[in-house]
Design a protein around this motif. Structure first.
Motif, PDB file in Angstrom:
ATOM      1  N   ALA A 250     -26.861 -12.115   2.670  1.00  0.00           N
ATOM      2  CA  ALA A 250     -26.484 -11.169   1.618  1.00  0.00           C
ATOM      3  C   ALA A 250     -25.325 -11.722   0.782  1.00  0.00           C
ATOM      4  N   ASP A 251     -24.354 -12.342   1.431  1.00  0.00           N
ATOM      5  CA  ASP A 251     -23.204 -12.898   0.702  1.00  0.00           C
ATOM      6  C   ASP A 251     -23.646 -14.010  -0.241  1.00  0.00           C
ATOM      7  N   TYR A 252     -24.550 -14.849   0.254  1.00  0.00           N
ATOM      8  CA  TYR A 252     -25.000 -15.989  -0.541  1.00  0.00           C
ATOM      9  C   TYR A 252     -25.798 -15.511  -1.763  1.00  0.00           C
ATOM     10  N   ALA A 253     -26.649 -14.519  -1.535  1.00  0.00           N
ATOM     11  CA  ALA A 253     -27.442 -13.979  -2.653  1.00  0.00           C
ATOM     12  C   ALA A 253     -26.528 -13.351  -3.696  1.00  0.00           C
ATOM     13  N   ALA A 254     -25.498 -12.649  -3.236  1.00  0.00           N
ATOM     14  CA  ALA A 254     -24.568 -12.008  -4.185  1.00  0.00           C
ATOM     15  C   ALA A 254     -23.868 -13.075  -5.031  1.00  0.00           C
TER      16      ALA A 254
END
Ligand SMILES: [Zn+2]
Length: 279
Positions: A250-254
């Motif tokens: 999720a952090d990487y996608a954000a």
């Protein structure tokens, strides 16, 4: 937003294992954890690649080509949204390797191959790989190459093999081969951009820019990624990937959603991978 992650890794022993890069940390990257993380981050399909014993160095090349393919296929046989790109180990190519891979391709069981030049100490243009390139062309599947920075935990990996420029010669000599440049050559991103721009058969994945923590902002990396997107001016050539479990999905996608212009999101996060890998 629907996401396809084209670059990640999975622990097939179904227990917490140590990735070389996380030497002192227990990381859960089992299939169950992968599926749970995918669900939480809206990831519809994931393509994982099998690598040799990164963390143990070249002297400890344990897995023959195709790296752990049988085991990996057994592991995902009931999971239609997980897909495999088995690794090629140029230091160990048994006589039946090509046949095993062709059989898997014929049945549509694998999505391409993965090559790690810096860990195995062979340049991408080395003849040792040519028969695999011809096989990939025959079945119209891509070959993914690690490019850019690397860490085997032992200091035996060699960065010189991982420069994106080496893919130029492969792209020119094998015009029909679809090449995926993993990690956009990071930090040789501008060198990566020229190889992508001049060769219609070269794509790049945006995985693995960070390990463990994804920063809120990362000024120079962000501007380099945006430079490449603008210079190549063809969003069809970029693919989203994470290198999970090295980062949280999720952090990487954000982070990537913020860096990539929004009009390119649908293509880069989903459509391009769907058509390149025929998902
Ligand atoms: Zn990786």
């Amino acid at each position: 937003m629907r996401i396809i992650d084209v670059h990640l890794h999975m622990d097939m022993e179904d227990k917490k294992d140590k990735l070389g890069i996380f030497r002192d940390v227990d990381v859960d990257y089992t299939k169950d954890k992968l599926l749970a993380d995918m669900k939480a981050a809206d990831v519809e399909h994931a393509i994982f690649n099998t690598v040799d014993s990164i963390g143990d160095g070249i002297e400890c090349s344990v897995y023959a080509t195709p790296i752990r393919m049988k085991e990996a296929l057994e592991h995902i046989k009931d999971t239609p949204n997980l897909h495999l790109m088995p690794g090629i180990n140029p230091n160990q190519i048994p006589k039946n390797a090509l046949k095993l891979m062709e059989d898997a391709l014929k049945k549509g069981l694998i999505k391409g191959f993965k090559i790690l030049p810096g860990y195995t100490h062979f340049y991408p243009q080395d003849k040792v790989y040519h028969k695999f390139y011809n096989l990939a062309i025959k079945y119209d599947v891509p070959v993914m190459f690690h490019t850019g920075d690397l860490n085997d935990g032992e200091g035996l990996a060699l960065a010189k093999y991982c420069h994106p420029m080496h893919l130029d010669e492969v792209a020119v000599n094998f015009r029909k081969l679809k090449i995926v440049m993993a990690h956009l050559g990071n930090p040789w991103i501008r060198d990566a951009a020229i190889v992508l721009n001049k060769n219609p058969n070269v794509y790049a994945d945006l995985s693995g820019f960070f390990v463990e923590d994804v920063p809120k902002r990362c000024k120079f990396t962000e501007s380099d990624i945006q430079f490449a997107l603008e210079y190549v001016n063809e969003p069809e050539k970029f693919l989203y990937g994470t290198d999970w479990p090295l980062v949280k999905m999720a952090d990487y996608a954000a982070f990537m959603k913020r860096v990539i212009p929004s009009w390119m999101h649908k293509k880069i996060f989903y459509d391009n991978a769907k058509s390149l890998f025929k998902l």
